[in-house]
Design a protein around this motif. Structure first.
Motif: not given
Length: 335
Positions: A37, A39, A148, A190, A193-194, A197, A279, A283
Motif C-alpha cells: 500500500d 500513501d 497496517q 488512488a 498512490a498507484s 507504487k 487490511r 479491502t
C-alpha cells in the motif's frame, strides 16, 4: 493498525541473522508487492538554476527523488556530494535532510529562500524567480506499507540510488501523478498512490537484476526463512495460520521462528497476522458487496462476533459503518 511497535519496524534492523547465500524468490517478492500500500504524503517540484542551492530539513517519510534533466549534485544528511544526472533516482530515507546545488557564478551557490517556495493543490514548487533552471527534479514523499504496521522504507538508513533511462518512463509516471493532483478529479488519491507504487515496483525489479541488490538491506528480505513465512501470510491472510504452521513454512523450530520474527517486526507473528487480516477485510468492505459473514470468513474468522470485535479495535467502528463511510468517499484510518 498503527502502534508504538510500528515505529520500531525492522526492515532496517541489523541484528538479525540472515539465511546466508539464499535470496528471496521472485514469487515471494511478487506476493509482497501485490500487498504493498502506498500513501502519498506530498509531491514536490524542485527547479535549481546555475549558481543556486536548495536545502530541505527532515520529513517523516521517505522520498523518491527523480532528476528529470540537468546536472548538479546532492548531499544527503551532510554526506559527500553525489552527482546528479538525467534520470537518476534516489530514495532518501525518512527524517534525513538533504541539499541540492548547481555550480556556476559565485561560490558558495546562492540559497533559494523559503519565500520562493509555493504550494498549489498539494504540490510544493521550489524555484528561484526569473531564473532558468538547470536541475529539474520531481520528489514524491510517501509511506509504503504491508498491512497496517509494516513500513517498507520506514527504517531505511542509507539512500537507494539507481540510474534509469528514458525508456523506463519513470518521469512520465511522476508527471502524471503531479497532473492528477493539479486536476483534483475523483479518485486523485488512488491514482497518485498507484503511480508511485509502479515506481517502487520498478525499483524492486531493478534490484533483482543488479549486482548490488539494495532490497537485501532490509532484514526481512535478508532473512530468507522469515520472508518465506511472511510472504505466505501476506498472500493468504485468511488461511488457518498458526505459529506452528508458520514456523514449519520457515523451516524453523517454533522458538527460533518466534524470536527471529519478533526481532524483525517488533511484534509477534499473530499480531502482524491480525493487521494483515484487517487490511484484507477493509479491502473487501470497500470494493465488494460481500456480506459481513463472508468478509469475516475471507479474513480468517469463523465467528462473526469475534471478527466484528477485532475490526472495531482496528478501525474504531463496526464493519457495516466502515462500508457506509467508504461509499461516501470517506476512508477511516486504522488506530
Amino acid at each position: 493498525m498503527q502502534s508504538k511497535a510500528a515505529s520500531k519496524q525492522a526492515f532496517g534492523r541489523q541484528n538479525v541473522s540472515p539465511t546466508v547465500g539464499v535470496a528471496v524468490t521472485t514469487t515471494e517478492l511478487n506476493n509482497l508487492m501485490q500487498a504493498l500500500d502506498i500513501d502519498v504524503i506530498a509531491l514536490t517540484e524542485i527547479l535549481v538554476p546555475c549558481g543556486h542551492r536548495v536545502e530541505f530539513g527532515t520529513i517523516d517519510a521517505p522520498g523518491i527523488h527523480y532528476n528529470l534533466c540537468g546536472v548538479g549534485r546532492i548531499s544527503i544528511n551532510g554526506g559527500p556530494m553525489i552527482p546528479l544526472s538525467p534520470h537518476l533516482l534516489i530514495i532518501v530515507p525518512p527524517n534525513t535532510p538533504f541539499m541540492i546545488e548547481v555550480e556556476g557564478g559565485s561560490y558558495p551557490p546562492k540559497l533559494i529562500s523559503r519565500d520562493c517556495w509555493t504550494r498549489q493543490d498539494g504540490i510544493l514548487r521550489v524555484a528561484a524567480p526569473n531564473e532558468q533552471p538547470e536541475i529539474v527534479q520531481i520528489c514524491g514523499f510517501f509511506n509504503a506499507s504491508l498491512g497496517q504496521s509494516v513500513r517498507l522504507f520506514g527504517e531505511l538508513r542509507e539512500p537507494v540510488i539507481e540510474q534509469f533511462e528514458p525508456a523506463d518512463r519513470i518521469d512520465l509516471k511522476l508527471r502524471e501523478a503531479m497532473d492528477e493532483l493539479l486536476q483534483q478529479e475523483v479518485g486523485v488519491g488512488a491514482m497518485t498512490a498507484s503511480l508511485l507504487k509502479q515506481i517502487v515496483v520498478s525499483l524492486v525489479r531493478r534490484s533483482l537484476k543488479s549486482s548490488q541488490r539494495w532490497t537485501e538491506r532490509f532484514s526481512i528480505l535478508a532473512d530468507r526463512q522469515i520472508t518465506r513465512a511472511f510472504a505466505d501470510m501476506v498472500a493468504r491472510p485468511g488461511a488457518a495460520h498458526s505459529v506452528r504452521s508458520l514456523a514449519h513454512s520457515a523451516g524453523l523450530s517454533r522458538s527460533a521462528f518466534m524470536a527471529r520474527f519478533s526481532n524483525i517486526f517488533g511484534q509477534s507473528p499473530m499480531a502482524i497476522l491480525r493487521d494483515l487480516r484487517m487490511r484484507q477485510a477493509a479491502t473487501d468492505l470497500k470494493t465488494t458487496t460481500m456480506s459481513i459473514d463472508v468478509v469475516a470468513l475471507n479474513a480468517g474468522y469463523d465467528s462473526r462476533s469475534s471478527f466484528v470485535r477485532a475490526f472495531r479495535r482496528a478501525y474504531n467502528r463496526d464493519p457495516s459503518d466502515y462500508r457506509r463511510m467508504t461509499k461516501k468517499g470517506i476512508v477511516p484510518k486504522s488506530i
